[in-house]
Design a protein around this motif. Structure first.
Motif, PDB file in Angstrom:
ATOM      1  N   VAL A  10       0.865  -1.195   0.000  1.00 51.42           N
ATOM      2  CA  VAL A  10       0.000   0.000   0.000  1.00 51.42           C
ATOM      3  C   VAL A  10       0.892   1.232   0.000  1.00 51.42           C
ATOM      4  CG1 VAL A  10      -1.984  -1.005   1.196  1.00 51.42           C
ATOM      5  CG2 VAL A  10      -0.117  -0.011   2.535  1.00 51.42           C
ATOM      6  N   TRP A  11       0.297   2.388  -0.330  1.00 49.09           N
ATOM      7  CA  TRP A  11       1.003   3.650  -0.104  1.00 49.09           C
ATOM      8  C   TRP A  11       1.076   3.842   1.405  1.00 49.09           C
ATOM      9  CZ3 TRP A  11       3.155   6.290  -4.151  1.00 49.09           C
ATOM     10  CH2 TRP A  11       2.766   5.862  -5.434  1.00 49.09           C
ATOM     11  N   SER A  89       1.653  -2.192  -8.699  1.00 54.70           N
ATOM     12  CA  SER A  89       1.252  -2.085  -7.293  1.00 54.70           C
ATOM     13  C   SER A  89       2.075  -1.000  -6.583  1.00 54.70           C
ATOM     14  CB  SER A  89       1.416  -3.436  -6.614  1.00 54.70           C
ATOM     15  OG  SER A  89       2.737  -3.917  -6.781  1.00 54.70           O
ATOM     16  N   PRO A  90       1.564  -0.482  -5.439  1.00 53.86           N
ATOM     17  CA  PRO A  90       2.290   0.552  -4.692  1.00 53.86           C
ATOM     18  C   PRO A  90       3.671   0.048  -4.282  1.00 53.86           C
ATOM     19  CG  PRO A  90       0.074   0.201  -3.796  1.00 53.86           C
ATOM     20  CD  PRO A  90       0.308  -0.887  -4.796  1.00 53.86           C
ATOM     21  N   PRO A  91       4.633   0.954  -4.200  1.00 52.51           N
ATOM     22  CA  PRO A  91       4.538   2.392  -4.483  1.00 52.51           C
ATOM     23  C   PRO A  91       5.075   2.728  -5.881  1.00 52.51           C
ATOM     24  CG  PRO A  91       6.542   1.957  -3.254  1.00 52.51           C
ATOM     25  CD  PRO A  91       5.948   0.604  -3.615  1.00 52.51           C
ATOM     26  N   LEU A 131      -3.216   0.630  -8.798  1.00 52.74           N
ATOM     27  CA  LEU A 131      -2.186   1.563  -8.303  1.00 52.74           C
ATOM     28  C   LEU A 131      -2.251   1.707  -6.787  1.00 52.74           C
ATOM     29  CD1 LEU A 131      -2.565   4.459 -10.891  1.00 52.74           C
ATOM     30  CD2 LEU A 131      -0.515   3.077 -10.583  1.00 52.74           C
ATOM     31  N   LEU A 132      -3.469   1.547  -6.238  1.00 51.82           N
ATOM     32  CA  LEU A 132      -3.659   1.720  -4.796  1.00 51.82           C
ATOM     33  C   LEU A 132      -3.472   0.414  -4.037  1.00 51.82           C
ATOM     34  CD1 LEU A 132      -6.721   4.148  -4.825  1.00 51.82           C
ATOM     35  CD2 LEU A 132      -4.277   4.703  -4.629  1.00 51.82           C
ATOM     36  N   GLY A 133      -3.368  -0.697  -4.748  1.00 52.52           N
ATOM     37  CA  GLY A 133      -3.065  -1.962  -4.071  1.00 52.52           C
ATOM     38  C   GLY A 133      -4.115  -3.052  -4.204  1.00 52.52           C
ATOM     39  N   LEU A 134      -5.161  -2.830  -4.970  1.00 54.58           N
ATOM     40  CA  LEU A 134      -6.154  -3.876  -5.151  1.00 54.58           C
ATOM     41  C   LEU A 134      -5.789  -4.779  -6.332  1.00 54.58           C
ATOM     42  CD1 LEU A 134      -9.579  -2.032  -4.638  1.00 54.58           C
ATOM     43  CD2 LEU A 134      -8.444  -3.628  -3.058  1.00 54.58           C
ATOM     44  N   GLY A 135      -5.970  -6.076  -6.137  1.00 53.92           N
ATOM     45  CA  GLY A 135      -5.903  -7.034  -7.234  1.00 53.92           C
ATOM     46  C   GLY A 135      -7.291  -7.209  -7.821  1.00 53.92           C
TER      47      GLY A 135
END
Ligand code: TQI
Ligand code: ZN
Ligand code: ZN
Length: 169
Positions: A10-11, A89-91, A131-135
């Motif tokens: 995650v960020w 994925s982040p970051p 981009l925020l971390g969801l698959g």
């Protein structure tokens, strides 16, 4: 049900204000930029995250660009349809779209006469999820479901997307 990437990247919690920028060589219209603004707003409405555009491409957290074919990251685009876009994925913040698609940025895509028309906002909302971390999600209504019917606009977060992003932020 929603998923996250391995290791749940995650960020960082200290980074709730994220900047994004468009690749300068794309020279995107304000109308196109507004599509991305709306897509970011859908995620910020469901989280403590805020997104703002910056003109400083190299310092932006999220870097958006349209590229065709081999564009130097080992994941070449493939012309019309097939892969439409990818985001990491982040970051990482890398968000690339296939410049060879027949992107639709306005109007009712379901009435488009172009069979390969792809709705830009739908793809942007999906890629920002990555981009925020969801698959991907197994819920068909979810933005993060891994397929979309052609000439379809799907831009509203489903409850599964909201639960997923709220598990991360
Ligand atoms: N691009 C794939 C995607 O974003 C890239 C990808 C495949 C991927 N597997 C992944 C990214 C796993 C992260 C994690 O899913 S795509 C859709 C949808 C694509 C597909 O061009 O195939 C959308 C891009 F869901 F409609 F099929 C956007 Cl909305
Ligand atoms: Zn790429
Ligand atoms: Zn995806």
């Amino acid at each position: 049900h929603y998923s996250t990437f391995p290791g749940t990247p995650v960020w960082p919690p200290s980074r709730l204000d994220l900047t994004y920028a468009f690749s300068p060589e794309n020279n995107l219209s304000d109308e196109t930029k507004a599509v991305f603004l709306r897509a970011f707003q859908r995620w910020s409405a469901a989280t403590p995250l805020n997104f703002s555009e910056t003109t400083s491409f190299y310092t932006a957290d999220i870097k958006i660009g349209f590229f065709r074919g081999d564009h130097g990251d080992g994941e070449p685009f493939d012309g019309v349809l097939g892969t439409l876009a990818h985001a990491f994925s982040p970051p990482s913040g890398r968000f690339h779209l296939d410049a060879d698609e027949n992107w639709v940025i306005t109007g009712d895509i379901s009435t488009s006469s172009v069979t390969s028309a792809v709705d830009l906002e739908s793809v942007a909302v999906h890629e920002i999820g990555h981009l925020l971390g969801l698959g991907h999600s197994s819920v068909e209504e979810a933005i993060m479901f891994p397929t979309i019917s052609s000439r379809t606009k799907k831009v509203e977060l489903a409850s599964d997307d909201v639960l997923g992003i709220q598990s991360l932020y």
